[in-house]
Design a protein around this motif. Sequence first.
Motif, PDB file in Angstrom:
ATOM      1  N   GLN A  34       0.830  -1.200   0.000  1.00  0.00           N
ATOM      2  CA  GLN A  34       0.000   0.000   0.000  1.00  0.00           C
ATOM      3  C   GLN A  34       0.867   1.253   0.000  1.00  0.00           C
ATOM      4  O   GLN A  34       0.565   2.230  -0.696  1.00  0.00           O
ATOM      5  N   ALA A  35       1.956   1.231   0.774  1.00  0.00           N
ATOM      6  CA  ALA A  35       2.859   2.383   0.797  1.00  0.00           C
ATOM      7  C   ALA A  35       3.535   2.574  -0.553  1.00  0.00           C
ATOM      8  O   ALA A  35       3.706   3.698  -1.028  1.00  0.00           O
ATOM      9  N   LEU A  36       3.906   1.462  -1.203  1.00  0.00           N
ATOM     10  CA  LEU A  36       4.484   1.563  -2.540  1.00  0.00           C
ATOM     11  C   LEU A  36       3.488   2.153  -3.518  1.00  0.00           C
ATOM     12  O   LEU A  36       3.859   2.900  -4.427  1.00  0.00           O
ATOM     13  N   GLY A  37       2.215   1.844  -3.340  1.00  0.00           N
ATOM     14  CA  GLY A  37       1.194   2.340  -4.255  1.00  0.00           C
ATOM     15  C   GLY A  37       1.064   3.844  -4.245  1.00  0.00           C
ATOM     16  O   GLY A  37       0.604   4.434  -5.223  1.00  0.00           O
ATOM     17  N   THR A  38       1.474   4.486  -3.148  1.00  0.00           N
ATOM     18  CA  THR A  38       1.412   5.952  -3.084  1.00  0.00           C
ATOM     19  C   THR A  38       2.798   6.584  -3.112  1.00  0.00           C
ATOM     20  O   THR A  38       2.975   7.736  -2.761  1.00  0.00           O
ATOM     21  N   ARG A  39       3.794   5.769  -3.551  1.00  0.00           N
ATOM     22  CA  ARG A  39       5.156   6.273  -3.741  1.00  0.00           C
ATOM     23  C   ARG A  39       5.716   6.939  -2.486  1.00  0.00           C
ATOM     24  O   ARG A  39       6.274   8.028  -2.523  1.00  0.00           O
ATOM     25  N   GLN A  40       5.518   6.287  -1.338  1.00  0.00           N
ATOM     26  CA  GLN A  40       6.050   6.826  -0.089  1.00  0.00           C
ATOM     27  C   GLN A  40       7.518   6.442   0.056  1.00  0.00           C
ATOM     28  O   GLN A  40       8.031   5.565  -0.625  1.00  0.00           O
ATOM     29  N   ALA A  41       8.206   7.124   0.989  1.00  0.00           N
ATOM     30  CA  ALA A  41       9.637   6.909   1.184  1.00  0.00           C
ATOM     31  C   ALA A  41       9.900   5.464   1.608  1.00  0.00           C
ATOM     32  O   ALA A  41       9.255   4.937   2.518  1.00  0.00           O
ATOM     33  N   LEU A  42      10.888   4.833   0.965  1.00  0.00           N
ATOM     34  CA  LEU A  42      11.163   3.417   1.219  1.00  0.00           C
ATOM     35  C   LEU A  42      11.548   3.172   2.667  1.00  0.00           C
ATOM     36  O   LEU A  42      11.019   2.284   3.329  1.00  0.00           O
ATOM     37  N   THR A  43      12.511   3.970   3.173  1.00  0.00           N
ATOM     38  CA  THR A  43      13.041   3.711   4.510  1.00  0.00           C
ATOM     39  C   THR A  43      12.186   4.301   5.611  1.00  0.00           C
ATOM     40  O   THR A  43      12.468   4.098   6.783  1.00  0.00           O
ATOM     41  N   GLU A  44      11.126   5.016   5.251  1.00  0.00           N
ATOM     42  CA  GLU A  44      10.265   5.619   6.265  1.00  0.00           C
ATOM     43  C   GLU A  44       8.888   4.965   6.336  1.00  0.00           C
ATOM     44  O   GLU A  44       8.204   5.100   7.339  1.00  0.00           O
ATOM     45  N   ALA A  45       8.488   4.295   5.275  1.00  0.00           N
ATOM     46  CA  ALA A  45       7.145   3.712   5.277  1.00  0.00           C
ATOM     47  C   ALA A  45       7.139   2.270   4.791  1.00  0.00           C
ATOM     48  O   ALA A  45       6.523   1.404   5.407  1.00  0.00           O
ATOM     49  N   VAL A  46       7.841   1.997   3.671  1.00  0.00           N
ATOM     50  CA  VAL A  46       7.751   0.675   3.043  1.00  0.00           C
ATOM     51  C   VAL A  46       8.497  -0.379   3.861  1.00  0.00           C
ATOM     52  O   VAL A  46       7.927  -1.385   4.298  1.00  0.00           O
TER      53      VAL A  46
ATOM     54  N   LEU B 244       6.278  15.855   7.003  1.00  0.00           N
ATOM     55  CA  LEU B 244       5.535  15.378   5.828  1.00  0.00           C
ATOM     56  C   LEU B 244       5.651  16.355   4.668  1.00  0.00           C
ATOM     57  O   LEU B 244       5.799  15.944   3.506  1.00  0.00           O
ATOM     58  N   ALA B 245       5.562  17.647   4.954  1.00  0.00           N
ATOM     59  CA  ALA B 245       5.620  18.649   3.883  1.00  0.00           C
ATOM     60  C   ALA B 245       6.936  18.585   3.131  1.00  0.00           C
ATOM     61  O   ALA B 245       6.981  18.775   1.904  1.00  0.00           O
ATOM     62  N   ARG B 246       8.017  18.304   3.825  1.00  0.00           N
ATOM     63  CA  ARG B 246       9.335  18.265   3.181  1.00  0.00           C
ATOM     64  C   ARG B 246       9.480  17.086   2.211  1.00  0.00           C
ATOM     65  O   ARG B 246      10.455  17.001   1.480  1.00  0.00           O
ATOM     66  N   ARG B 247       8.524  16.176   2.177  1.00  0.00           N
ATOM     67  CA  ARG B 247       8.622  14.996   1.304  1.00  0.00           C
ATOM     68  C   ARG B 247       8.112  15.244  -0.109  1.00  0.00           C
ATOM     69  O   ARG B 247       8.100  14.323  -0.909  1.00  0.00           O
TER      70      ARG B 247
ATOM     71  N   VAL C 198       7.501  13.829 -14.582  1.00  0.00           N
ATOM     72  CA  VAL C 198       8.625  13.127 -13.947  1.00  0.00           C
ATOM     73  C   VAL C 198       9.468  14.110 -13.155  1.00  0.00           C
ATOM     74  O   VAL C 198       9.844  13.861 -12.004  1.00  0.00           O
ATOM     75  N   LEU C 199       9.777  15.253 -13.770  1.00  0.00           N
ATOM     76  CA  LEU C 199      10.612  16.260 -13.108  1.00  0.00           C
ATOM     77  C   LEU C 199       9.907  16.866 -11.896  1.00  0.00           C
ATOM     78  O   LEU C 199      10.534  17.106 -10.857  1.00  0.00           O
ATOM     79  N   LEU C 200       8.602  17.124 -12.015  1.00  0.00           N
ATOM     80  CA  LEU C 200       7.854  17.665 -10.881  1.00  0.00           C
ATOM     81  C   LEU C 200       7.871  16.679  -9.714  1.00  0.00           C
ATOM     82  O   LEU C 200       8.033  17.076  -8.553  1.00  0.00           O
ATOM     83  N   ASP C 201       7.711  15.403 -10.012  1.00  0.00           N
ATOM     84  CA  ASP C 201       7.707  14.388  -8.965  1.00  0.00           C
ATOM     85  C   ASP C 201       9.072  14.272  -8.304  1.00  0.00           C
ATOM     86  O   ASP C 201       9.182  13.939  -7.131  1.00  0.00           O
ATOM     87  N   GLN C 202      10.121  14.563  -9.066  1.00  0.00           N
ATOM     88  CA  GLN C 202      11.483  14.506  -8.530  1.00  0.00           C
ATOM     89  C   GLN C 202      11.881  15.787  -7.815  1.00  0.00           C
ATOM     90  O   GLN C 202      12.957  15.857  -7.221  1.00  0.00           O
TER      91      GLN C 202
ATOM     92  N   TYR D 106       1.878   3.677 -16.173  1.00  0.00           N
ATOM     93  CA  TYR D 106       3.137   3.264 -15.540  1.00  0.00           C
ATOM     94  C   TYR D 106       3.554   4.291 -14.480  1.00  0.00           C
ATOM     95  O   TYR D 106       3.983   3.934 -13.379  1.00  0.00           O
ATOM     96  N   PHE D 107       3.422   5.571 -14.818  1.00  0.00           N
ATOM     97  CA  PHE D 107       3.782   6.638 -13.880  1.00  0.00           C
ATOM     98  C   PHE D 107       2.889   6.595 -12.646  1.00  0.00           C
ATOM     99  O   PHE D 107       3.366   6.671 -11.512  1.00  0.00           O
ATOM    100  N   ASN D 108       1.580   6.463 -12.856  1.00  0.00           N
ATOM    101  CA  ASN D 108       0.642   6.442 -11.737  1.00  0.00           C
ATOM    102  C   ASN D 108       0.823   5.214 -10.865  1.00  0.00           C
ATOM    103  O   ASN D 108       0.465   5.227  -9.680  1.00  0.00           O
ATOM    104  N   ALA D 109       1.354   4.140 -11.443  1.00  0.00           N
ATOM    105  CA  ALA D 109       1.626   2.933 -10.659  1.00  0.00           C
ATOM    106  C   ALA D 109       2.943   3.025  -9.895  1.00  0.00           C
ATOM    107  O   ALA D 109       3.299   2.112  -9.161  1.00  0.00           O
ATOM    108  N   GLY D 110       3.660   4.132 -10.066  1.00  0.00           N
ATOM    109  CA  GLY D 110       4.900   4.334  -9.320  1.00  0.00           C
ATOM    110  C   GLY D 110       6.166   3.982 -10.058  1.00  0.00           C
ATOM    111  O   GLY D 110       7.255   4.074  -9.496  1.00  0.00           O
ATOM    112  N   HIS D 111       6.074   3.598 -11.356  1.00  0.00           N
ATOM    113  CA  HIS D 111       7.266   3.217 -12.104  1.00  0.00           C
ATOM    114  C   HIS D 111       7.923   4.461 -12.718  1.00  0.00           C
ATOM    115  O   HIS D 111       8.058   4.586 -13.940  1.00  0.00           O
ATOM    116  N   LEU D 112       8.326   5.368 -11.853  1.00  0.00           N
ATOM    117  CA  LEU D 112       8.872   6.644 -12.299  1.00  0.00           C
ATOM    118  C   LEU D 112      10.146   6.455 -13.106  1.00  0.00           C
ATOM    119  O   LEU D 112      10.334   7.061 -14.166  1.00  0.00           O
ATOM    120  N   ARG D 113      11.045   5.603 -12.615  1.00  0.00           N
ATOM    121  CA  ARG D 113      12.319   5.394 -13.304  1.00  0.00           C
ATOM    122  C   ARG D 113      12.108   4.729 -14.656  1.00  0.00           C
ATOM    123  O   ARG D 113      12.851   4.982 -15.606  1.00  0.00           O
TER     124      ARG D 113
END
Length: 749
Positions: free
Chosen positions: A117-129, A614-617, A437-441, A403-410
Motif C-alpha cells: 500500500q505504501a508503494l502504491g502511493t510512492r512513499q519513502a522506502l526507509t520511512e514507510a515501506v 511530511l511537507a518536506r517529502r 517526472v521532473l515535478l515528482d522529482q 506506468y507513472f501512476n503505478a509508481g514506475h517513475l524510473r
Amino acid sequence: MRDDQAPEVAAPGQAEVLGDTWLLATKLRVPRRRSLVHRPRLVRLLDEVADHTLTLLVAPPGWGKTSLLSDWCHAGDGRAVAWLSLDREEGDPHRFWHYVVAALRTVVPGLGEQALQALGTRQALTEAVLPSLINELVTVDEPVVLVLDDYHVVTNTEVHDAVAYLLRRAAPGLRLVVATRSDPPLPTGRLRAAGELVEIRAAELAFTGAEAGELLNRELALDLGEEDVARLGRRTEGWAAGLYLAGLSMQGRDDRAASVAAFAGTDRYVLDYLGPELLAGQPEDLRRFLTQTSILSRMTPDLCAAVTGRADSAAVLTHLERTNGFLVALDDRQEWFRYHRLFGDLLRHELGLAEPERIPDLHRRAARWLRESGDVPEAIEHFLAGGDGDGAAELVLAHWTPYFNAGHLRTVERWLEMLPSERVERDAGLCLARTWVLLDQGRLDVASAWVMRAEQAATGPDTARDAALARAVHRFKIGDVGACHAAARRVLELGSGDGFGDTVARCILGVGLFWRGDAVAAVRTLTEAVRSARGADNQLAEIYALGYLAVAHLHAGALTEGRRVADVAMAKVVEPAVSEHFVAALPHTAHAALLSASGQLDRAEPAADRAVGLARRGAGRLEIGLALAHQAQIRIALGQDGTAALDDARQVVQGCPDPGWLPERLAGLRRSLRAAAPRPVAGDGTSSLSEREAALLPLLAGTLSLREIGAVLHVSVNTVKTHSRVLYRKLDVTSRDDAVHRARQLGLL
C-alpha cells in the motif's frame, strides 16, 4: 554449473496474477536443476546461510552462481527460499520492492500488505515501506531466505540504499543471498567485521580438477586424459562456462589434444575462437535462425516466427533445447526460452558480421509482435533498436501515464531518455511526460522549461489543457501564487477534461485563492475540489483538498467548521496507504493550528512537527513554509525559541516568486519572538482569578482572535475585552503576550 539459469519473464499477457498483473511469475521461481556437476563442497558453504545476515556470491558471468544456488535450493532440507531473478527493469525502486514482496509471499503468503500500500502511493522506502515489511518479518516463525539473482543489473542508488537499510535492521528470521558479477554497494565491511557475511567468489566457484574431469569426460563424453583436463582447467582458471564451451567445441573432433592445446581461456579468446567454431558446424538454415533470433532477450515460437519468417520455429526451438546447452527454458511448459547470455553475445557478434543490414528490420519485426502481445517495455526497446523512433514514441505516449501512476517513475524516465531528444521536444504529450517526472522529482527549474515546450508543441484543446494544468501545478510548487491561480483558471476555461484534471485544477485554484488572502472564496472552491476528488475516486487529492479546506475555514473565522473538516481529514490520514505521503501535511497542519488555537500547545507541538516532516517529502514551497510558521508560532507560545523554524520558513519564502501573505505572517511571528523576551516575575495575583478568567487564559495563549474566543466562550467580544483587562491587572501586565508569558512563569500554563 552454468551461470545465468534464472528465468526472466513469462509470456506477455500470461503472467500469473500476484497482486499486480505486471508481476511475472517466472522471475519468482527457482530455476530448474540443470547443473551437470554436483558440487557438495559449495553446497556446504551455502548451508551457512542460516547463521549469517548476508551471503554474497560474486564472480564474472559463467562461473556457475545461479546453477549453484539452484542446486542448493532444490536440495531441500526444509528451508523456505524466496527467489527473485532480476533484470534491468528492477532498477526502478518501486518495481524492485514490489517484486521483493511478491517473492517473499511465495513462502509467507499475505506478507507485506502495508508495504504494498505504501508503494502504491510512492512513499519513502526507509520511512514507510521497509519498516512495515521488517516488522512483519519479525513475526514469521520459520527463517526465510531471500535470493536476489543477477543483482549486478541494479544500478539505482536508491535501491542499494534501501537494501542496505534492510540489512542493517534485518529481522532475525530473514537471511539475504545475493548473486552478482561485481561487489554491490552494500555494508559488507561492517557485516564482515561482525561475522555476519559469507562470501563465495570466483576462487571458490572455480572448478577443481576432479570437477572439470567429471564435466568434460562423464557429462560431455570427451575421454580426455588427465593432463588435457588439467590444461583446460589452467587455461580457463576453472571458469565453468569456459570449460563447457571448450568441451562442446571439441565434440566430434578426432584430434582433441590439439584442440585443448589451441584453446585460450580468457573471455576475449572464448568469443574469438569458440564463436566461429560452434557455429561453423551448424547447417546454414539453423545458423541463420540462431543469429537472427539472437536479438531477442527471450523468445517463444510465435515471436521467433515473426522475426525469422519461419513457420517451423517451434520445432527448431524444441531441437535446440534438446541438443544445445545454450538454450534455457524459462517456464515449466517450455513455451518461453532464452539463450545463455554468453552464447547470445557470440550469436549477435556473428549476426553483425554476416547480415548487418538485416538487424534494424529484425528489431522492428520483434517490436510489432511484442506491441500486439502487450509487452510495452520490450516493444519500445526493439522499436528504438530498429531505428523506429516514431513507433517507440507512440507506445510511450499511450502507456506512460498508467506506468507513472503505478509508481514506475524510473521506467518512464528511462523511456524518455532512450527516445531521440528532438522527437520528445516536438511532441506536447512527451514533453508533459517529462514535466511530470521532473515535478515528482522536485526538479522544478528544469520542469519549467519542459512545461514551456509542451505549451509550444500543443496542437489541440486536450494537449493545451494538459499543458496548462502542468503549468498551474509547477507555478504553485515554486510559490508563485498569482501565476498558479491564473493557470488554474485557464485549465477550467479550457474544459474540465477528465476527473483527474478537473480535481487538480480545482485544488490549485482553491489553494491560490487561499494564499491570495480570500479565505471565503477558497472555502467554496476547495469544497468543489473535495467533491470532484471523491467523484474521481482520487483519495490523495481528497485528503489534500480537505486539509486546505480546514485551514481555509480557520482563516475565515469558521472555527467549528474548520474543526469538523480537520477531523474528517485526520480520520483518513491514519490509513497506511496515505499516512506517510506529503498530502497528509495539510491535515496535520490544520490539526496543529486547531490545538494551538484552543490552548492545547503541548499536543499542538508534535502535530506541527509532523506536518513539517511530511511537507518536506514533496509538498509545495508555500506548504512547507506554512507548516514551519505554525511550528514557530507554537514554540514561541510555549516559551521556546522559534528562531530556527522562522529562519527556515524565511529561506523558503525567499525562493518564491509570489508567496502571497506568508511573508507578512512570518514578520508578525518575528515580532512575537522579540516580545517574548524574559521579564521579571512580580507577585502572583493568581488566587483571585475568577472561573471565567481561568478559562480565558489558555485561549489567550492560542491563536484565536478576541472575537473567536468570544464564540468559544459564548460571550460577546466586549465581554472578552473586559475579562482580559481584569486578568491583565491581576497578573500585573499590560498586553496579551505579556499575560501569556507571565502565566507561564507562574505555572498557570
